[in-house]
Design a protein around this motif. Structure first.
Motif, PDB file in Angstrom:
ATOM      1  N   THR A 149       0.882  -1.156  -0.147  1.00  0.00           N
ATOM      2  CA  THR A 149       0.065   0.055   0.013  1.00  0.00           C
ATOM      3  C   THR A 149       0.858   1.256  -0.114  1.00  0.00           C
ATOM      4  OG1 THR A 149      -0.202  -0.090   2.511  1.00  0.00           O
ATOM      5  CG2 THR A 149      -2.009  -1.102   1.283  1.00  0.00           C
ATOM      6  N   VAL A 150       0.234   2.313  -0.600  1.00  0.00           N
ATOM      7  CA  VAL A 150       1.121   3.509  -0.861  1.00  0.00           C
ATOM      8  C   VAL A 150       1.568   4.132   0.623  1.00  0.00           C
ATOM      9  CG1 VAL A 150       1.288   6.019  -1.469  1.00  0.00           C
ATOM     10  CG2 VAL A 150       0.347   4.185  -3.052  1.00  0.00           C
ATOM     11  N   SER A 151       0.462   3.779   1.663  1.00  0.00           N
ATOM     12  CA  SER A 151       0.901   4.431   2.777  1.00  0.00           C
ATOM     13  C   SER A 151       2.026   3.908   3.630  1.00  0.00           C
ATOM     14  CB  SER A 151      -0.349   4.488   3.894  1.00  0.00           C
ATOM     15  OG  SER A 151      -0.886   2.905   3.946  1.00  0.00           O
ATOM     16  N   SER A 152       2.429   2.769   3.338  1.00  0.00           N
ATOM     17  CA  SER A 152       3.438   1.746   3.782  1.00  0.00           C
ATOM     18  C   SER A 152       4.978   2.435   3.297  1.00  0.00           C
ATOM     19  CB  SER A 152       3.282   0.472   3.671  1.00  0.00           C
ATOM     20  OG  SER A 152       3.562   0.044   2.289  1.00  0.00           O
ATOM     21  N   LEU A 153       4.747   2.980   2.223  1.00  0.00           N
ATOM     22  CA  LEU A 153       6.347   3.177   1.636  1.00  0.00           C
ATOM     23  C   LEU A 153       6.712   4.513   2.337  1.00  0.00           C
ATOM     24  CD1 LEU A 153       4.976   3.107  -2.266  1.00  0.00           C
ATOM     25  CD2 LEU A 153       5.919   1.237  -0.953  1.00  0.00           C
ATOM     26  N   SER A 154       8.270   4.652   2.214  1.00  0.00           N
ATOM     27  CA  SER A 154       8.872   5.688   2.533  1.00  0.00           C
ATOM     28  C   SER A 154       8.508   7.202   1.760  1.00  0.00           C
ATOM     29  CB  SER A 154      10.374   5.407   2.865  1.00  0.00           C
ATOM     30  OG  SER A 154      10.932   5.599   1.297  1.00  0.00           O
ATOM     31  N   GLY A 155       8.976   7.938   2.164  1.00  0.00           N
ATOM     32  CA  GLY A 155       8.591   9.349   1.527  1.00  0.00           C
ATOM     33  C   GLY A 155       9.309   9.303   0.254  1.00  0.00           C
ATOM     34  N   GLY A 156      10.548   8.984   0.064  1.00  0.00           N
ATOM     35  CA  GLY A 156      11.331   8.677  -1.178  1.00  0.00           C
ATOM     36  C   GLY A 156      10.682   7.672  -2.315  1.00  0.00           C
ATOM     37  N   GLN A 157      10.098   6.607  -1.619  1.00  0.00           N
ATOM     38  CA  GLN A 157       9.532   5.692  -2.501  1.00  0.00           C
ATOM     39  C   GLN A 157       8.091   6.331  -3.250  1.00  0.00           C
ATOM     40  OE1 GLN A 157       9.229   2.596   0.456  1.00  0.00           O
ATOM     41  NE2 GLN A 157      11.367   1.717  -0.524  1.00  0.00           N
ATOM     42  N   LYS A 158       7.345   6.901  -2.095  1.00  0.00           N
ATOM     43  CA  LYS A 158       6.301   7.686  -2.837  1.00  0.00           C
ATOM     44  C   LYS A 158       6.640   8.673  -3.790  1.00  0.00           C
ATOM     45  CE  LYS A 158       3.927   7.368   1.851  1.00  0.00           C
ATOM     46  NZ  LYS A 158       3.716   8.067   3.058  1.00  0.00           N
ATOM     47  N   SER A 159       7.423   9.460  -3.573  1.00  0.00           N
ATOM     48  CA  SER A 159       8.004  10.258  -4.733  1.00  0.00           C
ATOM     49  C   SER A 159       8.655   9.791  -5.995  1.00  0.00           C
ATOM     50  CB  SER A 159       9.402  11.038  -4.377  1.00  0.00           C
ATOM     51  OG  SER A 159       9.298  11.939  -3.316  1.00  0.00           O
ATOM     52  N   ARG A 160       8.820   8.395  -5.899  1.00  0.00           N
ATOM     53  CA  ARG A 160       9.131   7.600  -6.986  1.00  0.00           C
ATOM     54  C   ARG A 160       7.646   7.312  -7.823  1.00  0.00           C
ATOM     55  NH1 ARG A 160      13.932   3.496  -6.198  1.00  0.00           N
ATOM     56  NH2 ARG A 160      15.517   4.977  -4.947  1.00  0.00           N
ATOM     57  N   VAL A 161       6.833   6.914  -6.961  1.00  0.00           N
ATOM     58  CA  VAL A 161       5.385   6.499  -7.551  1.00  0.00           C
ATOM     59  C   VAL A 161       4.775   7.490  -8.236  1.00  0.00           C
ATOM     60  CG1 VAL A 161       3.258   5.922  -7.012  1.00  0.00           C
ATOM     61  CG2 VAL A 161       4.945   4.714  -5.778  1.00  0.00           C
ATOM     62  N   ALA A 162       5.036   8.793  -7.349  1.00  0.00           N
ATOM     63  CA  ALA A 162       4.463  10.272  -8.112  1.00  0.00           C
ATOM     64  C   ALA A 162       5.116  10.468  -9.346  1.00  0.00           C
ATOM     65  CB  ALA A 162       4.761  11.384  -7.185  1.00  0.00           C
ATOM     66  N   PHE A 163       6.433  10.336  -9.569  1.00  0.00           N
ATOM     67  CA  PHE A 163       7.153  10.436 -10.909  1.00  0.00           C
ATOM     68  C   PHE A 163       6.389   9.301 -11.967  1.00  0.00           C
ATOM     69  CE2 PHE A 163      10.828  12.624  -8.841  1.00  0.00           C
ATOM     70  CZ  PHE A 163      10.582  13.892  -9.709  1.00  0.00           C
ATOM     71  N   ALA A 164       6.369   8.182 -11.521  1.00  0.00           N
ATOM     72  CA  ALA A 164       6.071   7.194 -12.554  1.00  0.00           C
ATOM     73  C   ALA A 164       4.230   7.573 -12.778  1.00  0.00           C
ATOM     74  CB  ALA A 164       5.598   5.871 -11.751  1.00  0.00           C
ATOM     75  N   SER A 165       3.478   8.145 -11.948  1.00  0.00           N
ATOM     76  CA  SER A 165       2.388   8.461 -12.354  1.00  0.00           C
ATOM     77  C   SER A 165       2.239   9.717 -13.359  1.00  0.00           C
ATOM     78  CB  SER A 165       1.457   8.950 -11.120  1.00  0.00           C
ATOM     79  OG  SER A 165       0.255   9.393 -11.486  1.00  0.00           O
ATOM     80  N   MET A 166       3.149  10.618 -12.994  1.00  0.00           N
ATOM     81  CA  MET A 166       3.340  11.877 -14.012  1.00  0.00           C
ATOM     82  C   MET A 166       3.793  11.446 -15.271  1.00  0.00           C
ATOM     83  SD  MET A 166       6.153  15.168 -13.332  1.00  0.00           S
ATOM     84  CE  MET A 166       7.248  14.040 -13.947  1.00  0.00           C
ATOM     85  N   CYS A 167       4.842  10.614 -15.379  1.00  0.00           N
ATOM     86  CA  CYS A 167       5.521  10.322 -16.672  1.00  0.00           C
ATOM     87  C   CYS A 167       4.362   9.287 -17.619  1.00  0.00           C
ATOM     88  CB  CYS A 167       6.715   9.790 -16.493  1.00  0.00           C
ATOM     89  SG  CYS A 167       7.768  10.994 -15.948  1.00  0.00           S
ATOM     90  N   MET A 168       3.537   8.592 -17.060  1.00  0.00           N
ATOM     91  CA  MET A 168       2.536   7.683 -17.665  1.00  0.00           C
ATOM     92  C   MET A 168       1.943   8.354 -18.651  1.00  0.00           C
ATOM     93  SD  MET A 168       0.969   4.236 -16.424  1.00  0.00           S
ATOM     94  CE  MET A 168       0.613   2.748 -17.522  1.00  0.00           C
ATOM     95  N   GLY A 169       1.357   9.683 -18.205  1.00  0.00           N
ATOM     96  CA  GLY A 169       0.878  10.483 -19.419  1.00  0.00           C
ATOM     97  C   GLY A 169       1.555  11.094 -20.721  1.00  0.00           C
TER      98      GLY A 169
END
Length: 710
Positions: free
Chosen positions: A607-627
């Motif tokens: 779950t996203v809540s269990s990720l560290s701050g840096g790992q959440k940032s990477r998920v946000a980058f992945a989401s941004m770039c999928m567009g």
């Protein structure tokens, strides 16, 4: 059903919405099956006990009784039918004599009247019981998935030195160095540190580094909370929470940290009031002189100036220093917390990412200030320039242990790489020796003439220390999407001005700037100068008050906000997050996208809540770039990222074929990627020649001038 819903919400105001809906569903589906309140209790009692620890079993049963009454108002909740109320004594013998004619009257006294239609059908009863069993099993499964999950928390254990324990017990321990030996830290079931040692020498400045999610921030919390024991006479201050907003002035909030000074000033005030009131106590003058002497010894008169210098260095103007703390935003209150820590000078100062909340001017000031820090400093930071300027030592957290290195980050990297090379050479040499000896043993194992020599070789192999292969941390690689070239002009601001309303000041005016697909632009300036506002105008989120914004019709922005974590759905895993935002694609494509930003394997299913701050940032980058954007707008992208990921981001931006505008305070990243610098300040935005070196020179001159004016 609405009445039941309101009643449940009233009785259990803190009930989770999912649980409430579940209870309502059970009541709605079972309304025709419930014969009495006991059956209602069997169906939902367990759930109601879960959400209310202060109610007894009798209370919950009463609530179930009330709910059944609301669901079926005409139903008798308890009892066996309609009873006759006796208003006079009954002579049973005489009634028995007329049994044939008075059967109904006699039955009404002690026999319940039962409708034949209510007689139990065995087959129907069996079906109803099976249905109820199925419902209960389903309810148990749902409750298990809904009921509050186990809250994971960090725990620590350590082996305490007996000699130091005895000294501590006697009050003789006056050591200023801190030694935490053979300690473990776990977060839930996950071990972060095992058998680790930490030695902090008084007066040295330590930078704690390591990959995201390994436990750096947790270690600081374990020390500050006392779960890892250190000598009790050593004062600790951990800057992690913002200052509470109230009517206290910013300058006074900082001065309050000096408890001794505050106590002496209050005592001076009390004695002065007593003397002015005409007190004849001869000791008062003596006490007042002692207080004055103590105030002089601690240089109390210089405290306001020292507090003002610290606040000014962290970006508070003289006017802001006189404002109540409640008037500041969260970021500025964190600066206040940092100012209080710097002013109070504890024996051990713990800082976690102190540069995240600061602009470049404040970071440069903090770097200079901490180089003269008189006590022990332990700081977690991913700002490479900060780590090369401030620490005297680097502590490297990896493989569930901590390795200490002398020198700044640059020296640490050289020493660590050399150490790894030496360990690799030693391992390879031993493997060659083992292979050579094993070949000899295999060759002459059955040769009687060489038996003694073979035995000695076998013993030599057994005694040889077994070296483990060197496990290198995997290189972080980020992959930004490929883009198609666009013919210029791409993005242009002509005579643009902006203010939020007619009553507000102009943020900037007459801005004339442009960007191309080759642009690597960094926007710098003091906090509040309008950097984020400018980004929003570039993307069209805000419209210039006057002037024009021109963009290419095929320009597609990818926006990474400095508050990106708040925008993620914390209740799903990373794959599900991308599915929600970009539906209709194969699972493999979502996983491939996450993998290109280092979120792969089981990590993508957490779950996203269990990720560290840096790992959440990477998920946000992945989401941004999928567009698949062709122009990136990045607002403080390095917050929460570790040094290796920041390096990878810099390399990815360099290879990216689209345009980039970013706001960042990370000097290393700025130097890596930018070819143009826009400076916000004094109501304007200007491009400066000379890049970051020129800007840093301007900032240092401003800081020097401010220091001389004090």
């Amino acid at each position: 059903m609405t009445e039941c819903s309101d009643y449940i919400k009233n009785i259990f105001p803190s009930i989770d919405e999912d649980l409430k809906q579940y209870v309502e569903g059970v009541l709605r589906n079972g309304v025709d099956d419930f014969e009495d309140s006991d059956e209602v209790y069997d169906a939902i009692g367990e759930v109601l006990h879960e959400v209310s620890t202060d109610k007894s079993e009798a209370d919950i049963k009463h609530i179930c009784n009330e709910l059944l009454t609301m669901l079926r108002p005409g139903k008798v909740v308890k009892g066996n039918g309609n009873m006759k109320i006796l208003d006079a004594p009954v002579h049973l013998a005489s009634m028995a004599g007329n049994l044939e004619t008075n059967v109904d009257e006699i039955k009404s006294i002690w026999v319940a009247q039962r409708d034949d239609s209510l007689k139990v059908n065995a087959r129907k009863l069996e079906k109803a019981e099976a249905k109820l069993q199925e419902k209960q099993e389903k309810r148990t499964k749902e409750v298990k998935s809904i009921v509050v999950p186990k809250l994971q928390s960090a725990t620590a254990s350590q082996v305490v030195n007996k000699k130091e324990s005895k000294m501590e017990a006697k009050g003789n321990n006056r050591a200023q160095d801190i030694r935490i030996e053979n300690f473990d830290i776990a977060y839930g079931d996950r071990v972060l540190l095992q058998g680790a040692d930490l030695m902090l020498a008084f007066g040295r400045r330590y930078g704690l580094v390591g990959r995201n999610g390994l436990g750096k921030s947790t270690l600081l919390k374990m020390i500050s909370s006392g779960q890892l024991r250190i000598p009790s006479h050593i004062s600790i201050l951990h800057v992690e929470q913002e200052v509470t907003g109230d009517d206290t002035l910013a300058i006074d909030s900082v001065l309050e940290c000096d408890i001794l000074r505050q106590t002496l000033l209050e005592r001076e005030k009390e004695i002065s009031i007593a003397i002015n009131a005409g007190s004849t106590d001869p000791d008062l003058n003596t006490q007042l002189n002692e207080v004055y002497a103590q105030l002089q010894n601690i240089e109390a008169d210089k405290a306001p100036a020292r507090a003002s210098i610290i606040l000014n260095g962290l970006g508070f103007s003289f006017e802001q220093q006189q404002n109540p703390t409640r008037t500041f935003s969260g970021g500025w209150r964190m600066r206040l917390a940092l100012a209080r820590a710097l002013f109070s000078r504890p024996d051990l100062l713990l800082l976690d990412e102190p540069t995240n909340m600061l602009d470049i001017k404040a970071i440069i000031w903090l770097e200079n200030y901490l180089q003269l820090w008189p006590t022990t400093l332990l700081v977690v930071s991913h700002d490479r320039n900060f780590l090369e300027t401030v620490p005297t030592d680097i502590l490297h957290l990896h493989s569930q242990r901590i390795d200490a290195y002398r020198g700044n980050y640059e020296q640490f990297e050289k020493t660590k790489n050399e150490k790894i090379k030496n360990q690799q050479r030693e391992y390879e040499a031993q493997m060659q020796q083992r292979q050579h000896v094993q070949e000899f043993i295999d060759r002459f194992r059955y040769n009687a003439n060489r038996a003694a020599l073979v035995q000695s070789k076998i013993k030599m192999l057994e005694k040889m220390p077994e070296l483990k292969p060197i496990v290198k941390e995997p290189e972080v690689v980020l992959r930004l999407p490929e883009t198609e070239p666009l013919s210029p002009p791409i993005l242009q601001l002509d005579e643009a001005s902006f203010r939020y309303s007619a009553d507000n000041r102009l943020i900037f005016s007459n801005v004339n700037l442009g960007a191309t697909m080759e642009s690597r632009i960094c926007i710098v300036g003091d906090n509040g100068a309008g950097k984020t506002t400018l980004l929003k105008i570039i993307m069209g989120i805000l419209t210039p008050t006057s002037g024009m914004r021109h963009v290419h019709r095929n320009l597609k922005f990818g926006y990474f906000s400095q508050h990106h974590v708040d925008q993620l759905n914390m209740n799903v895993n990373s794959v599900e997050l991308l599915q929600q935002q970009y539906p209709g694609k194969p699972i493999e494509e979502y996983r491939r996208q996450l993998g290109s930003f280092g979120v792969s394997g089981d990590l993508a299913l957490q779950t996203v809540s269990s990720l560290s701050g840096g790992q959440k940032s990477r998920v946000a980058f992945a989401s941004m770039c999928m567009g698949r954007p062709n122009f990136l707008v990045l607002d403080e992208p390095t917050n929460h990222l570790d040094i290796e990921t920041i390096e990878a981001l810099g390399k990815a931006i360099t290879k990216y074929t689209g345009g980039v505008v970013l706001v960042s305070h990370d000097e290393r990243l700025i130097r890596m990627v930018t070819n143009e610098l826009w400076v916000c300040g004094a109501g304007s935005v200007k491009s400066i020649e000379g890049g970051f070196d020129e800007y840093r020179k301007i900032v240092e001159q401003e800081l020097e001038a401010a220091a001389q004016s004090k």
